[in-house]
Design an enzyme around this catalytic site. Structure first.
Site, mmCIF file in Angstrom:
data_model
loop_
_atom_site.group_PDB
_atom_site.id
_atom_site.type_symbol
_atom_site.label_atom_id
_atom_site.label_comp_id
_atom_site.label_asym_id
_atom_site.label_seq_id
_atom_site.Cartn_x
_atom_site.Cartn_y
_atom_site.Cartn_z
ATOM 1 N N ARG A 79 0.856 -1.184 0.000
ATOM 2 C CA ARG A 79 0.000 0.000 0.000
ATOM 3 C C ARG A 79 0.890 1.231 0.000
ATOM 4 O O ARG A 79 1.860 1.312 0.746
ATOM 5 C CB ARG A 79 -0.899 -0.012 1.235
ATOM 6 C CG ARG A 79 -1.754 1.217 1.428
ATOM 7 C CD ARG A 79 -3.138 1.015 0.884
ATOM 8 N NE ARG A 79 -3.945 2.203 1.032
ATOM 9 C CZ ARG A 79 -5.035 2.275 1.768
ATOM 10 N NH1 ARG A 79 -5.458 1.226 2.432
ATOM 11 N NH2 ARG A 79 -5.731 3.387 1.818
ATOM 12 N N ARG A 89 -5.717 -0.672 -4.850
ATOM 13 C CA ARG A 89 -4.873 -0.941 -3.694
ATOM 14 C C ARG A 89 -4.587 -2.427 -3.535
ATOM 15 O O ARG A 89 -5.433 -3.260 -3.829
ATOM 16 C CB ARG A 89 -5.473 -0.384 -2.424
ATOM 17 C CG ARG A 89 -6.832 -0.931 -2.105
ATOM 18 C CD ARG A 89 -7.602 -0.023 -1.198
ATOM 19 N NE ARG A 89 -7.740 1.241 -1.858
ATOM 20 C CZ ARG A 89 -8.010 2.384 -1.273
ATOM 21 N NH1 ARG A 89 -8.212 2.442 -0.016
ATOM 22 N NH2 ARG A 89 -8.106 3.492 -1.958
ATOM 23 N N ASP A 92 -6.324 -3.142 1.858
ATOM 24 C CA ASP A 92 -7.025 -2.118 2.623
ATOM 25 C C ASP A 92 -7.595 -2.800 3.859
ATOM 26 O O ASP A 92 -8.360 -3.752 3.744
ATOM 27 C CB ASP A 92 -8.147 -1.520 1.763
ATOM 28 C CG ASP A 92 -8.778 -0.294 2.367
ATOM 29 O OD1 ASP A 92 -8.134 0.366 3.210
ATOM 30 O OD2 ASP A 92 -9.920 0.026 2.000
ATOM 31 N N ASP A 94 -9.589 -1.896 7.318
ATOM 32 C CA ASP A 94 -10.344 -0.865 8.027
ATOM 33 C C ASP A 94 -10.970 -1.441 9.288
ATOM 34 O O ASP A 94 -11.644 -2.473 9.241
ATOM 35 C CB ASP A 94 -11.469 -0.315 7.139
ATOM 36 C CG ASP A 94 -10.944 0.406 5.911
ATOM 37 O OD1 ASP A 94 -9.926 1.093 6.019
ATOM 38 O OD2 ASP A 94 -11.568 0.264 4.834
#
Length: 160
Positions: A79, A89, A92, A94
């Site tokens: 990333r 990407r 990711d 989160d």
């Protein structure tokens, strides 16, 4: 131990990066449960379709340490440090929910993606339909039933 829910996504070398994320997350937590993996179109930009899933895990790290650990994993797997929100990407990660914590500062908790994206609420509904979302009062199942999303989700056969 805190139960955390992590949204995992990749649209570059998807299989490799999803597998890497699961291995890396197992190094910072335990009792991982993995939702169905979904393929969905990139949102907000033109790009390859994403693989998305949610991982439930238990961790002894506090929110700051956990957030830093996720960022380190993202960077380790390619990333870009200055990656924009709407671009391809490798990985990711989160934080969607982190125990009962509520935060208006980064990382915002519960993450607003619960209410915005099918690729977040649908896997959450698989993992924890009866969980009450902090600062909301509704269960994941209630939010899922009341949501109307337009994304096209395709189940991906799990390969691990």
């Amino acid at each position: 131990m805190i139960t955390a829910y992590i949204g995992v996504g990749s649209n570059l070398e998807r299989k490799k990066h999803i597998e890497a994320a699961i291995v890396e997350l197992s190094q910072i937590g335990e009792e991982l449960r993995i939702s169905t993996i979904y393929e969905c179109d990139a949102i907000g930009f033109q790009g390859e379709a994403f693989y998305n899933l949610v991982v439930e895990m238990k961790t002894t790290l506090d929110l700051t340490e956990f957030s830093r650990a996720l960022r380190t994993i993202e960077l380790k797997w390619g990333r870009k440090e200055d990656a924009a929100k709407f671009e391809p990407r490798t990985l990711d990660l989160d934080i969607i929910l982190f125990g009962e914590q509520i935060s208006a500062a980064a990382p915002m908790l519960p993450r607003a993606d619960i209410y915005q994206y099918a690729f977040v609420i649908q896997p959450l509904n698989e993992l924890c339909p009866d969980l009450i979302v902090p600062n909301d009062g509704r269960t994941i199942a209630q939010i899922y039933q009341q949501s109307c999303h337009n994304e096209r989700l395709i189940e991906v056969v799990r390969w691990f």
